[in-house]
Design an enzyme around this catalytic site. Structure first.
Site, PDB file in Angstrom:
ATOM      1  N   LYS A  16       0.875  -0.979   0.079  1.00  0.00           N
ATOM      2  CA  LYS A  16       0.040   0.023  -0.098  1.00  0.00           C
ATOM      3  C   LYS A  16       0.939   1.260   0.059  1.00  0.00           C
ATOM      4  O   LYS A  16       2.066   1.079   0.292  1.00  0.00           O
ATOM      5  CB  LYS A  16      -0.853  -0.038   1.132  1.00  0.00           C
ATOM      6  CG  LYS A  16      -1.964  -1.152   1.021  1.00  0.00           C
ATOM      7  CD  LYS A  16      -2.919  -1.033   2.402  1.00  0.00           C
ATOM      8  CE  LYS A  16      -3.980  -2.244   2.411  1.00  0.00           C
ATOM      9  NZ  LYS A  16      -4.787  -2.154   3.502  1.00  0.00           N
ATOM     10  N   TYR A  56     -12.300  -1.404  -3.631  1.00  0.00           N
ATOM     11  CA  TYR A  56     -12.752  -1.829  -2.486  1.00  0.00           C
ATOM     12  C   TYR A  56     -14.201  -1.634  -2.223  1.00  0.00           C
ATOM     13  O   TYR A  56     -14.866  -1.325  -1.436  1.00  0.00           O
ATOM     14  CB  TYR A  56     -12.242  -0.767  -1.424  1.00  0.00           C
ATOM     15  CG  TYR A  56     -10.866  -1.193  -1.097  1.00  0.00           C
ATOM     16  CD1 TYR A  56     -10.710  -2.180  -0.231  1.00  0.00           C
ATOM     17  CD2 TYR A  56      -9.693  -0.366  -1.014  1.00  0.00           C
ATOM     18  CE1 TYR A  56      -9.341  -2.919   0.226  1.00  0.00           C
ATOM     19  CE2 TYR A  56      -8.539  -0.899  -0.611  1.00  0.00           C
ATOM     20  CZ  TYR A  56      -8.333  -1.948  -0.032  1.00  0.00           C
ATOM     21  OH  TYR A  56      -6.959  -2.486   0.630  1.00  0.00           O
ATOM     22  N   ASN A 119      -1.749   0.125   6.911  1.00  0.00           N
ATOM     23  CA  ASN A 119      -1.156  -1.262   7.389  1.00  0.00           C
ATOM     24  C   ASN A 119      -0.490  -1.951   6.375  1.00  0.00           C
ATOM     25  O   ASN A 119      -0.396  -3.227   6.241  1.00  0.00           O
ATOM     26  CB  ASN A 119      -2.560  -2.236   7.899  1.00  0.00           C
ATOM     27  CG  ASN A 119      -3.613  -2.384   6.928  1.00  0.00           C
ATOM     28  OD1 ASN A 119      -3.317  -2.106   5.761  1.00  0.00           O
ATOM     29  ND2 ASN A 119      -4.563  -3.082   7.347  1.00  0.00           N
ATOM     30  N   HIS A 122      -1.835  -5.470   1.468  1.00  0.00           N
ATOM     31  CA  HIS A 122      -3.178  -6.096   1.158  1.00  0.00           C
ATOM     32  C   HIS A 122      -3.015  -7.806   0.859  1.00  0.00           C
ATOM     33  O   HIS A 122      -2.058  -7.973   0.153  1.00  0.00           O
ATOM     34  CB  HIS A 122      -3.906  -5.402   0.153  1.00  0.00           C
ATOM     35  CG  HIS A 122      -5.198  -5.955  -0.446  1.00  0.00           C
ATOM     36  ND1 HIS A 122      -6.551  -6.096   0.282  1.00  0.00           N
ATOM     37  CD2 HIS A 122      -5.153  -7.033  -1.324  1.00  0.00           C
ATOM     38  CE1 HIS A 122      -7.134  -7.210  -0.362  1.00  0.00           C
ATOM     39  NE2 HIS A 122      -6.462  -7.553  -1.436  1.00  0.00           N
ATOM     40  N   GLU A 133      -9.833  -9.829  -7.641  1.00  0.00           N
ATOM     41  CA  GLU A 133      -8.782  -8.792  -7.230  1.00  0.00           C
ATOM     42  C   GLU A 133      -7.727  -8.880  -8.481  1.00  0.00           C
ATOM     43  O   GLU A 133      -7.244  -7.988  -8.921  1.00  0.00           O
ATOM     44  CB  GLU A 133      -8.526  -9.005  -5.980  1.00  0.00           C
ATOM     45  CG  GLU A 133      -9.252  -8.735  -5.073  1.00  0.00           C
ATOM     46  CD  GLU A 133      -8.980  -8.561  -3.620  1.00  0.00           C
ATOM     47  OE1 GLU A 133      -9.427  -8.614  -2.536  1.00  0.00           O
ATOM     48  OE2 GLU A 133      -7.738  -9.046  -3.127  1.00  0.00           O
TER      49      GLU A 133
HETATM   50  P1  ATP Z   1      -6.757  -6.338   3.233  1.00  0.00           P
HETATM   51  O1  ATP Z   1      -8.315  -6.318   2.601  1.00  0.00           O
HETATM   52  O2  ATP Z   1      -6.328  -4.910   2.755  1.00  0.00           O
HETATM   53  O3  ATP Z   1      -5.881  -7.086   3.152  1.00  0.00           O
HETATM   54  P2  ATP Z   1      -8.005  -6.980   5.768  1.00  0.00           P
HETATM   55  O4  ATP Z   1      -8.665  -8.352   4.838  1.00  0.00           O
HETATM   56  O5  ATP Z   1      -6.986  -7.478   6.951  1.00  0.00           O
HETATM   57  O6  ATP Z   1      -7.062  -6.261   4.971  1.00  0.00           O
HETATM   58  P3  ATP Z   1     -10.348  -5.691   5.696  1.00  0.00           P
HETATM   59  O7  ATP Z   1     -11.462  -5.933   6.756  1.00  0.00           O
HETATM   60  O8  ATP Z   1     -10.745  -6.292   4.561  1.00  0.00           O
HETATM   61  O9  ATP Z   1      -9.151  -6.048   6.120  1.00  0.00           O
HETATM   62  O10 ATP Z   1     -10.361  -4.060   5.271  1.00  0.00           O
HETATM   63  C1  ATP Z   1      -9.731  -3.588   4.143  1.00  0.00           C
HETATM   64  C2  ATP Z   1      -8.870  -2.775   4.523  1.00  0.00           C
HETATM   65  O11 ATP Z   1      -9.835  -1.380   5.293  1.00  0.00           O
HETATM   66  C3  ATP Z   1      -7.743  -2.885   5.776  1.00  0.00           C
HETATM   67  O12 ATP Z   1      -6.585  -3.323   5.333  1.00  0.00           O
HETATM   68  C4  ATP Z   1      -7.527  -1.469   6.253  1.00  0.00           C
HETATM   69  O13 ATP Z   1      -6.654  -0.720   5.251  1.00  0.00           O
HETATM   70  C5  ATP Z   1      -8.976  -0.860   6.127  1.00  0.00           C
HETATM   71  N1  ATP Z   1      -9.697  -0.812   7.399  1.00  0.00           N
HETATM   72  C6  ATP Z   1     -10.267  -2.360   7.929  1.00  0.00           C
HETATM   73  N2  ATP Z   1     -10.965  -1.813   9.000  1.00  0.00           N
HETATM   74  C7  ATP Z   1     -10.618  -0.694   9.461  1.00  0.00           C
HETATM   75  C8  ATP Z   1     -11.368   0.383  10.338  1.00  0.00           C
HETATM   76  N3  ATP Z   1     -11.954  -0.073  11.307  1.00  0.00           N
HETATM   77  N4  ATP Z   1     -10.838   1.534  10.355  1.00  0.00           N
HETATM   78  C9  ATP Z   1      -9.795   1.931   9.199  1.00  0.00           C
HETATM   79  N5  ATP Z   1      -9.612   1.283   8.333  1.00  0.00           N
HETATM   80  C10 ATP Z   1     -10.078   0.068   8.097  1.00  0.00           C
HETATM   81 MG    MG Z   2      -9.808  -7.786   3.236  1.00  0.00          MG
END
Ligand code: ATP
Ligand code: MG
Length: 145
Positions: A16, A56, A119, A122, A133
């Site tokens: 990211k 997203y 974070n 992804h 994706e």
């Molecule tokens: P990713 O899909 O990026 O691999 P993930 O599967 O661990 O991560 P998801 O629940 O799919 O997490 O959320 C997608 C992304 O949205 C997260 O990686 C993070 O960048 C963001 N995100 C998720 N939860 C929150 C939150 N509570 N507040 C802010 N941003 C969030």
């Molecule tokens: Mg995810």
């Protein structure tokens, strides 16, 4: 029939914008290579807001959608297709939990992530989302076998 767990899979990985800014592209790739995961495709791009929103789309109703898509379009990212046995789960183990405060020690997010939104990486969470994706970013011709 879905592929048996443990079989050869593909997944989408993204470094990211925060990961690119922090200079950890190489560190992320090193961990994949160390685990014997094959990088089947890779490119750097800078998403428009609209492209980040498309990626997203499943999170459109979540309260963090606007902030997340602003962040994801704030700078260049590196997108990769990873290939290997059980690579969807293995990549998520390497990444650690979404919230870096909850991520296991030694994972990418525990070591490098700033907060639950920014974070670093992804990774697709299932075979169906991985396929969608990967198709969002790569044509068949861009993926090596
Ligand atoms: P990713 O899909 O990026 O691999 P993930 O599967 O661990 O991560 P998801 O629940 O799919 O997490 O959320 C997608 C992304 O949205 C997260 O990686 C993070 O960048 C963001 N995100 C998720 N939860 C929150 C939150 N509570 N507040 C802010 N941003 C969030
Ligand atoms: Mg995810």
């Amino acid at each position: 029939m879905p592929p048996a767990p443990g079989g050869k899979q593909r997944t989408l990985s993204i470094v990211k914008p925060d990961g690119v800014k922090k200079g950890v592209i190489g560190e992320v790739i090193r961990r994949f290579e160390k685990e014997g995961i094959r990088i089947a495709a890779m490119k750097m791009l800078h998403l428009t807001r609209r492209q980040a929103e498309g990626f997203y789309d499943v999170h459109r109703q979540r309260p963090f959608f606007a902030s997340l898509t602003e962040f994801m379009s704030s700078g260049p990212i590196v997108v990769m297709v990873l290939e290997g046995d059980d690579v969807i789960a293995r990549n998520r183990t390497i990444m650690g939990a979404t919230d870096p405060k909850k991520a296991d020690a030694g994972t990418l997010r525990a070591e490098f992530a700033g907060n639950i939104e920014q974070n670093i990486v992804h990774g697709s969470d299932a075979p169906e989302t991985a396929a969608t994706e990967i198709r969002y970013f790569f044509s068949d011709m861009e993926i090596t076998s």
